[in-house]
Design a protein around this motif. Sequence first.
Motif, PDB file in Angstrom:
ATOM      1  N   VAL A  84      32.094  72.814 127.935  1.00  0.00           N
ATOM      2  CA  VAL A  84      31.533  74.090 128.395  1.00  0.00           C
ATOM      3  C   VAL A  84      30.960  74.797 127.170  1.00  0.00           C
ATOM      4  N   PRO A  85      29.680  74.614 126.851  1.00  0.00           N
ATOM      5  CA  PRO A  85      29.125  75.087 125.575  1.00  0.00           C
ATOM      6  C   PRO A  85      29.168  76.595 125.397  1.00  0.00           C
ATOM      7  N   TRP A  86      29.124  77.354 126.490  1.00  0.00           N
ATOM      8  CA  TRP A  86      29.049  78.812 126.379  1.00  0.00           C
ATOM      9  C   TRP A  86      30.434  79.474 126.268  1.00  0.00           C
ATOM     10  N   ALA A  87      31.502  78.717 126.427  1.00  0.00           N
ATOM     11  CA  ALA A  87      32.850  79.291 126.371  1.00  0.00           C
ATOM     12  C   ALA A  87      33.203  79.695 124.935  1.00  0.00           C
ATOM     13  N   ARG A  88      34.014  80.720 124.796  1.00  0.00           N
ATOM     14  CA  ARG A  88      34.377  81.198 123.461  1.00  0.00           C
ATOM     15  C   ARG A  88      35.329  80.242 122.753  1.00  0.00           C
ATOM     16  N   ARG A  89      36.226  79.633 123.511  1.00  0.00           N
ATOM     17  CA  ARG A  89      37.143  78.647 122.937  1.00  0.00           C
ATOM     18  C   ARG A  89      36.734  77.250 123.395  1.00  0.00           C
ATOM     19  N   PRO A  90      37.075  76.218 122.654  1.00  0.00           N
ATOM     20  CA  PRO A  90      36.713  74.857 123.071  1.00  0.00           C
ATOM     21  C   PRO A  90      37.275  74.551 124.457  1.00  0.00           C
ATOM     22  N   THR A  91      36.369  74.307 125.406  1.00  0.00           N
ATOM     23  CA  THR A  91      36.747  74.239 126.828  1.00  0.00           C
ATOM     24  C   THR A  91      36.114  73.023 127.475  1.00  0.00           C
ATOM     25  N   VAL A  92      36.862  72.415 128.398  1.00  0.00           N
ATOM     26  CA  VAL A  92      36.350  71.327 129.207  1.00  0.00           C
ATOM     27  C   VAL A  92      36.421  71.741 130.669  1.00  0.00           C
ATOM     28  N   ALA A 185      24.117  69.051 127.017  1.00  0.00           N
ATOM     29  CA  ALA A 185      25.509  68.937 126.587  1.00  0.00           C
ATOM     30  C   ALA A 185      26.423  68.579 127.751  1.00  0.00           C
ATOM     31  N   GLN A 186      26.061  69.006 128.967  1.00  0.00           N
ATOM     32  CA  GLN A 186      26.880  68.712 130.134  1.00  0.00           C
ATOM     33  C   GLN A 186      26.410  67.465 130.884  1.00  0.00           C
ATOM     34  N   GLY A 187      25.406  66.798 130.366  1.00  0.00           N
ATOM     35  CA  GLY A 187      24.932  65.580 131.008  1.00  0.00           C
ATOM     36  C   GLY A 187      24.155  65.810 132.285  1.00  0.00           C
ATOM     37  N   ILE A 188      23.567  66.999 132.421  1.00  0.00           N
ATOM     38  CA  ILE A 188      22.770  67.314 133.609  1.00  0.00           C
ATOM     39  C   ILE A 188      21.324  66.934 133.306  1.00  0.00           C
ATOM     40  N   PRO A 189      20.763  65.954 134.020  1.00  0.00           N
ATOM     41  CA  PRO A 189      19.438  65.426 133.664  1.00  0.00           C
ATOM     42  C   PRO A 189      18.291  66.273 134.192  1.00  0.00           C
TER      43      PRO A 189
END
Length: 441
Positions: A84-92, A185-189
């Motif tokens: 989740v690139p926009w999250a403040r902490r490293p998030t999946v 980054a999320q693999g959305i083509p």
Amino acid sequence: MQSEIKAYLEEYPDTEIVQFLLADMNGIYRGKQATIDALKGVVYFPITTCFLTTDGANADTILDDYGSDPDRPCVPVPGSLRPVPWARRPTVQVLLTMQDKDGSPFFMDPRVVLSKALAPYKAANLKPVVAIEYEFYLFEIGSNPPKPVAPPNGMPMATGANCYNMDVFYDFEDILQEIEDDCLAQGIPVSGLVCEYGNGQFEVNINHSDDALRVCDEAMMLKRVVKSVALKHGLHASFMAKPTYDEAGSGMHAHVSVLDASGANIFAGEQGRTALKHAVGGLLTTMNEATALFAPNANSYRRFDPEWFAPMVPNWGENNRRLSVRLPMSDDKNRRFEHRVCGADASPHLMLAAILVGAWHGMAEKIDPGEKTGELELVDFTDCIPSRWYSALEALKEGTVMKKYLGEDFIELYHRVRASEENDYHRSVPQADHEKYLRVL
């Protein structure tokens, strides 16, 4: 799935947070956030999560049957772990699908509904290939009524229709580039972003894939990316079907072809043209009963305006954007139909389920679509699809084809929830009523 989790955490060892996402029938992800340890256990959601109203409530009409709201287990969708690139902490994030208490797929989960629509294709060794186009608006955050956003680079707002205007595109290049980066980054083509017809309106496309479930998952993920990146930039992104009366509405278009076991397009060649016509015939025949799935809320029907290109008539033809089912220009190998009725506010899973059912019904019954409309012909707005919410819900209730393929239990409960919403909306008294009638009557 545990091997996928292990591999992901080896690639992203600093991950602290997991977000569990479950699609509902509104095309909204309902979710929970937890520490990364929660990935090891079973996740539960209330049984009504998949069929909440648009505003996240339980419809009054389902309380006798589901008022106790017991939990149901939800299992991860394989391959859905994404950063989740926009999250403040490293998030999946991980997508979930709901099971009933006996472990069977839960009939109201939109992924399960789409799987039912795919079943006859699978039995015939056929595989639909799908691409989805989304339109959305960027507005000033907090504006009500919504106000189109001014260019962040300080340029004056370009009023009027600026469809495909590259200068306007560059006005918003930073946010649009970030949307593309986060999709990557999320693999959305995604295959590109363009300025659309409305002021502050854009379109983004998801590439063709023969994994229909994944395409719809990625469509919902795309909405999440767009809204999250916009918020990060202090903007509001909306996929509402008709957010302003004097601008074009936002649609969700589906491009569909079908491959046989050898990977050949069944719509190619002379025989394929016949199969394509039959598929279109089924789409037109089922369009009335499917409208409540394409247009799921009160605002959806404001988009059905002949002055703003929104399809309102069950018609078809080649290369004409005023039609409900358009055959785009393509070579023989890529022959397909484009379904243009659905609003951007709908569930992509349920939208595609209804489309695939219609196409299969047409091919199975060899339905003739009638005369096609020419690419420069105007549309005769007679025999329109239901243009009001109540009428569309009644057409769904009385229809037979959607029930046959998607399940009577799903259609009955979907209708109950939406009819409750329609009734509540009809009973409300909006500000427009006061402005129009309070003084003069």
